[in-house]
Design a protein around this motif. Structure first.
Motif, PDB file in Angstrom:
ATOM      1  N   HIS A   1    -101.014  35.466  -7.083  1.00  0.00           N
ATOM      2  CA  HIS A   1    -101.568  35.198  -8.405  1.00  0.00           C
ATOM      3  C   HIS A   1    -101.738  36.433  -9.284  1.00  0.00           C
ATOM      4  N   ALA A   2    -101.284  37.573  -8.782  1.00  0.00           N
ATOM      5  CA  ALA A   2    -101.219  38.766  -9.633  1.00  0.00           C
ATOM      6  C   ALA A   2     -99.776  39.232  -9.745  1.00  0.00           C
ATOM      7  N   ILE A   3     -99.171  39.579  -8.607  1.00  0.00           N
ATOM      8  CA  ILE A   3     -97.810  40.113  -8.634  1.00  0.00           C
ATOM      9  C   ILE A   3     -96.785  39.043  -8.989  1.00  0.00           C
ATOM     10  N   ALA A   4     -96.782  37.928  -8.258  1.00  0.00           N
ATOM     11  CA  ALA A   4     -95.809  36.865  -8.545  1.00  0.00           C
ATOM     12  C   ALA A   4     -96.046  36.254  -9.924  1.00  0.00           C
ATOM     13  N   ALA A   5     -97.312  36.193 -10.344  1.00  0.00           N
ATOM     14  CA  ALA A   5     -97.641  35.626 -11.658  1.00  0.00           C
ATOM     15  C   ALA A   5     -97.405  36.622 -12.790  1.00  0.00           C
TER      16      ALA A   5
ATOM     17  N   VAL B   1     -99.208  39.174 -13.946  1.00  0.00           N
ATOM     18  CA  VAL B   1    -100.342  39.321 -14.865  1.00  0.00           C
ATOM     19  C   VAL B   1    -100.334  40.715 -15.471  1.00  0.00           C
ATOM     20  N   ASP B   2    -101.065  40.875 -16.563  1.00  0.00           N
ATOM     21  CA  ASP B   2    -101.159  42.170 -17.226  1.00  0.00           C
ATOM     22  C   ASP B   2    -102.138  43.100 -16.533  1.00  0.00           C
ATOM     23  N   PHE B   3    -103.164  42.535 -15.890  1.00  0.00           N
ATOM     24  CA  PHE B   3    -104.118  43.363 -15.162  1.00  0.00           C
ATOM     25  C   PHE B   3    -104.949  42.490 -14.226  1.00  0.00           C
ATOM     26  N   VAL B   4    -105.670  43.149 -13.308  1.00  0.00           N
ATOM     27  CA  VAL B   4    -106.560  42.491 -12.349  1.00  0.00           C
ATOM     28  C   VAL B   4    -107.949  43.078 -12.525  1.00  0.00           C
ATOM     29  N   VAL B   5    -108.986  42.236 -12.490  1.00  0.00           N
ATOM     30  CA  VAL B   5    -110.363  42.729 -12.519  1.00  0.00           C
ATOM     31  C   VAL B   5    -111.077  42.321 -11.239  1.00  0.00           C
ATOM     32  N   VAL B   6    -111.887  43.245 -10.722  1.00  0.00           N
ATOM     33  CA  VAL B   6    -112.711  42.999  -9.538  1.00  0.00           C
ATOM     34  C   VAL B   6    -114.161  43.153  -9.968  1.00  0.00           C
ATOM     35  N   ALA B   7    -114.888  42.032 -10.025  1.00  0.00           N
ATOM     36  CA  ALA B   7    -116.249  42.037 -10.573  1.00  0.00           C
ATOM     37  C   ALA B   7    -117.303  42.302  -9.503  1.00  0.00           C
ATOM     38  N   GLY B   8    -117.100  43.352  -8.697  1.00  0.00           N
ATOM     39  CA  GLY B   8    -118.126  43.783  -7.752  1.00  0.00           C
ATOM     40  C   GLY B   8    -117.958  43.276  -6.342  1.00  0.00           C
TER      41      GLY B   8
ATOM     42  N   PHE C   1    -104.115  47.465  -2.886  1.00  0.00           N
ATOM     43  CA  PHE C   1    -104.038  47.974  -4.257  1.00  0.00           C
ATOM     44  C   PHE C   1    -102.831  48.881  -4.488  1.00  0.00           C
ATOM     45  N   GLU C   2    -102.287  49.464  -3.424  1.00  0.00           N
ATOM     46  CA  GLU C   2    -101.013  50.174  -3.576  1.00  0.00           C
ATOM     47  C   GLU C   2     -99.906  49.186  -3.908  1.00  0.00           C
ATOM     48  N   MET C   3     -99.970  47.999  -3.311  1.00  0.00           N
ATOM     49  CA  MET C   3     -99.008  46.934  -3.583  1.00  0.00           C
ATOM     50  C   MET C   3     -99.064  46.517  -5.052  1.00  0.00           C
ATOM     51  N   VAL C   4    -100.275  46.405  -5.588  1.00  0.00           N
ATOM     52  CA  VAL C   4    -100.438  46.021  -6.989  1.00  0.00           C
ATOM     53  C   VAL C   4     -99.995  47.150  -7.907  1.00  0.00           C
ATOM     54  N   LYS C   5    -100.322  48.370  -7.536  1.00  0.00           N
ATOM     55  CA  LYS C   5     -99.908  49.528  -8.339  1.00  0.00           C
ATOM     56  C   LYS C   5     -98.393  49.629  -8.405  1.00  0.00           C
ATOM     57  N   ASP C   6     -97.728  49.394  -7.268  1.00  0.00           N
ATOM     58  CA  ASP C   6     -96.262  49.448  -7.235  1.00  0.00           C
ATOM     59  C   ASP C   6     -95.648  48.397  -8.154  1.00  0.00           C
ATOM     60  N   ALA C   7     -96.379  47.316  -8.380  1.00  0.00           N
ATOM     61  CA  ALA C   7     -95.896  46.265  -9.282  1.00  0.00           C
ATOM     62  C   ALA C   7     -96.196  46.601 -10.743  1.00  0.00           C
ATOM     63  N   GLY C   8     -96.836  47.743 -10.999  1.00  0.00           N
ATOM     64  CA  GLY C   8     -97.135  48.167 -12.359  1.00  0.00           C
ATOM     65  C   GLY C   8     -98.302  47.437 -12.994  1.00  0.00           C
TER      66      GLY C   8
END
Length: 417
Positions: free
Chosen positions: A37-41, A43-50, A70-77
């Protein structure tokens, strides 16, 4: 239009059941939700609310899990933006924590308002520190700290600080780790809706909450996804997940996503009526488990978490049941990773009315009869056995031998007599 994923209360390093497999579930849930739901979708960004972490002090393996995700998400830009929760906030006097480590490593943006002469200050993100960030997709994101019981006063300061920040033409998201009243029972210190209104009045379009592990949405601008995984058996009944959000000048569309890795949790209950024997109860418990396995189509490899509650009255001494042995048998029958057995029963009580001028012999007879009637194994012969116990007492008082007493008991228990 911008799209982002809102998650909260990940609790990496969860260890309440002393199970490494269960601890790994929280990592697998985070990894899967980010992949789907972040990489495949895209998205423009991800938020972690605590509450990314369960503990302030974490094991190296848990830090490794966070870095892997989070390295996986970073690699996806895709940028990740986070705030502290009560579980991972830095103690008073401590200058850093593991969220700061991840931020310094370039894996996330940790938003933290500072304190100046005017109170709370929102500095722009400078690549290392800041209280807010303007993203390329046109969305501004504000962060906050963990305020605990001072949250209502902090909200006023946060709203005042936002007013001092240069105007922004796009949409505004704010992350705040605190709970709203009326969402779950027995939660002390929850905020009222009116407490949060100052943030709406200064232009917050999407208030992304955490802290309460149950999903809720209020008035189209307050959103709490709940925890990714259940932290206890009660939370199995909560709807929870991750919000996939579309935000634009036309409004907000937030869809709760639940289709990611989560371990199955099965909560079962069996009510007793006092008529079952000990063997009947054990067979009934096994039947409840077998029925649930069939109904929910559970396979041995699923290794669910199972809770069975036995409640009501039993027709025998409640301590006669070997709960540890039965729990192990039911765990094996269900293939459960963790089996929680709750045995909350009372022995059935019978009390026959006594006549006012009852003598000692009559009172003894009624007491013995009541005790025997309350036990399923003896109630059909309660009167006969009660008389036999009185005779046994009399034999003992007369000083008869142990052999005679033993023979009397054997004869008494012989159902043929």
């Amino acid at each position: 239009m911008a799209r982002f994923l809102h998650i909260a209360d990940v609790h990496l390093g969860f260890d309440h059941y002393d199970s490494r497999t269960r601890t790994k579930d929280f990592y697998l849930a985070l990894k899967d939700v980010l992949e789907k739901h972040a990489i495949a979708a895209k998205v423009d960004f991800v938020v972690v609310a605590g509450d990314l972490f369960e503990h302030r002090m974490i094991q190296p393996a848990i830090l490794g899990q966070a870095k892997d995700c989070f390295e996986m998400v970073k690699d996806a830009g895709i940028p990740v933006i986070a705030i502290e929760g009560n579980h991972d906030n830095r103690p008073y006097g401590t200058r850093t924590n593991w969220l700061r480590y991840l931020a310094d490593d370039g894996l996330m943006t940790l938003l933290e308002p500072s304190v100046g002469d005017e109170g709370v200050v929102f500095d722009p993100w400078d690549g290392m520190h800041g209280g807010y960030i303007d993203l390329d997709c046109g969305v501004r994101v504000y962060g906050s700290a963990w305020y605990g019981s001072s949250a209502p006063r902090a909200i006023e300061s946060l709203a005042a600080a936002i007013e001092r920040v240069p105007a922004h033409e796009g949409q505004t998201v704010m992350l705040f780790h605190h709970g709203l009243e009326g969402q779950i029972a027995r939660y002390q210190g929850a905020l009222r809706y009116d407490d949060l209104l100052p943030l709406k009045e200064v232009g917050v379009d999407y208030l992304g909450l955490g802290h309460i592990h149950k999903n809720y949405e209020v008035e189209g601008w307050i959103f709490n996804p709940g925890s990714l995984e259940a932290n206890n058996i009660q939370e199995a009944d909560f709807e929870r997940g991750a919000y996939l959000v579309e935000i634009s000048a036309e409004g907000i569309k937030a869809e709760l996503k639940r289709d990611y890795y989560q371990r199955s949790i099965v909560r079962l209950r069996h009510n007793t009526n006092g008529q079952e024997s000990l063997e009947d109860l054990e067979q009934a418990a096994l039947g409840v488990i077998q029925k649930a396995i069939k109904k929910q189509k559970l396979k041995p490899e699923d290794e669910p978490i199972v809770e069975l509650r036995i409640e009501g009255k039993v027709g025998f001494d409640r301590l006669d049941l070997d709960t540890r042995k039965l729990q192990q048998e039911l765990k094996e029958a269900s293939g459960a990773l963790i089996f929680l057995f709750r045995y909350n029963v009372e022995a059935t009580e019978y009390q026959a009315p006594l006549i006012e001028d009852a003598n000692r012999s009559q009172i003894e007879s009624e007491v013995f009869t009541d005790l025997l009637t309350a036990h399923n194994s003896y109630k059909k012969r309660a009167a006969q056995l009660a008389q036999g116990l009185i005779e046994l007492k009399d034999m003992n008082l007369k000083g008869e031998t142990e052999e005679d007493l033993y023979d009397h008991v054997v004869g008494l228990l012989d159902e043929k007599n």
